[in-house]
Design an enzyme around this catalytic site. Structure first.
Site, short mmCIF file in Angstrom:
data_model
loop_
_atom_site.label_atom_id
_atom_site.label_comp_id
_atom_site.label_asym_id
_atom_site.label_seq_id
_atom_site.Cartn_x
_atom_site.Cartn_y
_atom_site.Cartn_z
N HIS B 38 12.15 3.44 4.90
CA HIS B 38 11.20 4.23 4.11
C HIS B 38 10.36 5.16 4.98
O HIS B 38 9.72 6.08 4.48
CB HIS B 38 10.32 3.31 3.24
CG HIS B 38 9.23 2.60 3.99
ND1 HIS B 38 9.39 1.35 4.54
CD2 HIS B 38 7.96 2.97 4.27
CE1 HIS B 38 8.26 0.98 5.12
NE2 HIS B 38 7.38 1.95 4.96
N ASP B 92 15.57 -2.22 4.31
CA ASP B 92 14.61 -1.21 4.79
C ASP B 92 14.72 -1.09 6.31
O ASP B 92 13.89 -1.61 7.07
CB ASP B 92 13.19 -1.63 4.38
CG ASP B 92 12.18 -0.52 4.62
OD1 ASP B 92 12.63 0.62 4.92
OD2 ASP B 92 10.98 -0.79 4.52
N SER B 195 4.30 0.65 9.39
CA SER B 195 5.70 0.54 8.94
C SER B 195 6.68 0.94 10.04
O SER B 195 6.47 1.92 10.77
CB SER B 195 5.93 1.45 7.73
OG SER B 195 5.29 0.91 6.62
#
Lengths: 421, 251
Positions: B38, B92, B195
């Site tokens: 992402h 992910d 992230s």
């Protein structure tokens, strides 16, 4: 002008000659003729040795005769009272009278005529080496069969030059061998072999050529000429040279020269072509195939480099090369040599380096290391590389492949210390 | 990072800073950065830096700028037009191939990938470390790198986080075995902006401390509780294959 005949009379002849006169006549007939001078009348005051009055005949400064007194013919059929013959074409007649004549003397009457000279016999020196042929006014020389007359038109020789021998083995002998060789000759023979062969000559023992004079000079001689080298002159009874003459050349000129006299049996020789040898050169770092004690023209050898050495041609390295024994006694490719393999500077690697080896030749060792502690050598092995025979740096495990330095993972340079909150 | 403290980049030399979006990544080789899908979704040319503790622009001048050659998003990642509505963070994970090799040193060095043996299966209770310049309790973004230690907890811990905000309905999110749940009891957690960063565990086979990347910061129901991390071990084959097929020198 030369004349074929003529008359000479003393002054006032046939009247009395006067006192104190001297008169000369130079008689000349055409060249090639002699002179026949004859007197038909001689009436000159007599004295000892003709000291008072005389007629003197000279030729070339030499007195041929001196006359005085009265002469009469000894032959009732001939009017000649005195005569001279000279083989030369010039003659001088000189008449002299002194002052003291008390009686009447009438002098002389003489005639001359050109006569043929026999040049073949009238002179002490033989004009021809062989046959002499007289003719009126001259002579010519001639030769026996198989002889020819030299350009000097006097000497005969044998036409023995010009032979060229090209066979690898052959025999050559003097003209007429084993009979007497011809005099006054010059024989030139040539042996012409393929390049790469040297001519070796062996002269037979029955060599017989007119011996040397007291000064050691050979009147007849055998000479070998090979390039800049000369062997001989040889003469005598029995060959005085070495048993084998190695000329070192593929071209040989044999010259046999004879003079006018002193003939002998002559000579006979055998020749053969021997391939030019090439030297066996230092075989350090290399092996020659085939292995021979002696290498000669046209031999081909394969020269293989021993392990750890190579031959470099331009930028290309190889482990062997061929060499041929050439006609000049030298090896082809002689500039090529087996030299120790040089691996050169070890190739650089990323994030690592090779230590500078003491030498880069065959067998040398270098070691690769990585930039520690952030890189390590990915591959197994010590990082040690050895200069191999093929010119590469070789590792026991990786071979010629270079080591790879890869990042060390998962190791922080400082541990994380959590602060108490 | 919630519940963390200031850290030097030397403690997390694998930490890569993504400028846009503000995120993290883990250096796994001279040419490769591992991150969350992402993070690079819709951004094929992310700009990255390595080797700097501080991510002020002036400090980034001294860092190594990493230029992407290509981005490989895991094929199992579900593309979405509206990323804000994403509830499925399965797979992910993404790889960024770099144009130029990264120069390693005390401030920049890669994190190891997990081995394939079961010893590298992260277990509940294992204590790991996270790092990043993401949101803290006080700031939306951190300028100074933060680090924290936190344990792996059962996935159910993540599933049972009570929502504080009305717009987060945890139960509607997808949980898979490709996710690791971790979080500290004292609110230690990763947060927005972290992230793609690595959740590292100590290598069980090394005596000297050595870490491997067990997870990647992926998502979480609420910062300061529990977070979900992509389970890297499940992707080692894909990672290796992608790197091999696209290593420098290969067409």
């Amino acid at each position: 002008e030369p004349t074929m005949y003529g008359e000479i009379l003393s002054p006032n002849y046939p009247q009395a000659y006067p006192n104190e006169v001297e008169k000369s006549w130079n008689i000349e007939v055409p060249e090639g003729y002699g002179i026949h001078l004859y007197f038909t009348h001689v009436d000159i005051e007599l004295s000892e040795n003709c000291a008072y009055d005389s007629v003197q005949i000279t030729s070339g400064g030499v007195e041929e005769g001196r006359l005085c007194g009265q002469r009469t013919s000894k032959n009732p059929n001939s009017p000649i009272v005195e005569e001279f013959q000279v083989p030369y074409n010039q003659l001088q007649v000189t008449f002299k009278s002194d002052f003291s004549n008390e009686e009447r003397f009438t002098g002389f009457a003489a005639y001359y005529a050109a006569i043929d000279v026999n040049e073949c016999t009238d002179f002490a020196d033989a004009p021809c080496s062989h046959f002499c042929n007289n003719f009126i006014g001259g002579y010519f020389c001639s030769c026996p069969p198989e002889y020819f007359l030299h350009a000097d038109m006097r000497n005969c020789g044998v036409n023995c030059s010009g032979d060229v021998f090209t066979a690898l083995i052959g025999e050559i002998a003097s003209p007429n061998y084993p009979n007497e060789y011809p005099e006054n000759s010059r024989c030139e023979y040539q042996v012409l072999l393929e390049e790469g062969f040297q001519i070796v000559v062996t002269v037979q023992r029955d060599f017989d050529v007119e011996p040397a004079d007291s000064d050691g000079n050979c009147p007849d001689s055998l000479v070998f000429v090979a390039g800049d080298q000369q062997f001989g002159p040889y003469c005598g009874n029995g060959f005085p040279g070495p048993p084998n003459i190695e000329t070192g050349s593929n071209v040989l000129v044999i010259i046999f020269q004879t003079d006018l006299t002193g003939q002998g049996k002559g000579w006979k020789l055998r020749y053969h072509g021997e391939p030019i040898p090439c030297p066996k050169e230092d075989t350090a770092n290399s092996v020659w195939e085939p292995e021979k004690a002696k290498y000669v023209f046209k031999d081909v050898v394969k020269i293989s480099c021993l392990e750890g050495s190579e031959v470099v041609e331009g930028s290309v390295g190889s482990t062997s090369f061929y060499s041929t024994c050439q006609s000049n006694g030298k090896w082809s490719n002689s500039e090529l040599k087996c030299q120790p393999v040089d691996c050169g500077t070890p190739e650089p690697i990323q994030h690592g380096k090779a230590e500078d080896p003491e030498s880069t030749l065959f067998g040398s060792v270098t070691r690769y290391t990585c930039e520690e502690p952030y890189y390590y050598m990915e591959n197994e092995g010590s990082g040690e590389y050895r200069c191999a025979g093929n010119g590469s740096w070789v590792n026991e495990v990786l071979g010629a492949e270079l080591p790879k330095c890869v990042p060390v993972c998962g190791v922080p340079s400082e541990p994380f210390k959590e602060k108490q909150r | 990072i919630f519940g963390g403290s200031d850290a030097k980049i030397q403690s997390f030399p694998w930490q890569v800073f993504f400028k846009n979006p503000w995120a993290g990544g883990a250096l796994i080789g001279e040419h490769w950065v591992l991150t969350a899908a992402h993070v690079v979704e819709g951004n094929q040319q992310p700009l990255m830096y390595a080797g700097s503790t501080l991510v002020r622009t002036s400090h980034l001048d001294d860092a190594q700028m990493l230029v992407a050659e290509r981005v490989f998003i895991h094929p199992g990642w579900e593309p979405l037009d509206d990323v804000d509505k994403r509830k499925n963070f399965d797979n992910d994970i993404a790889l960024v191939q770099l144009k130029d090799p990264v120069e390693m040193g005390p401030t920049v060095s890669p994190i190891c990938l997990p081995g394939t043996s079961s010893e590298y299966n992260p277990s509940v209770g294992d204590l790991g470390m996270i790092s990043g310049w993401g949101r803290t309790e006080k700031r939306d973004r951190a300028i100074h790198l933060k680090g924290a230690k936190l344990p792996i907890v059962p996935l159910s811990n993540c599933q049972q986080v009570k929502k504080k905000k009305s717009n987060v309905d945890v139960e509607s999110y997808i949980f898979t075995d490709n996710m690791i749940c971790a979080g500290g009891e004292k609110g230690v957690d990763s947060c927005k902006g972290d992230s793609g960063g690595a959740f590292v565990l100590q290598d069980p086979n090394e005596k000297n401390p050595k870490f491997y990347v067990a997870g990647l910061v992926s998502w979480g129901p609420e910062c300061g509780t529990y977070g979900l991390y992509t389970r890297v071990k499940n992707y080692v084959d894909w990672i290796m294959k992608t790197m091999q097929e696209n290593s420098p020198g290969k067409d």
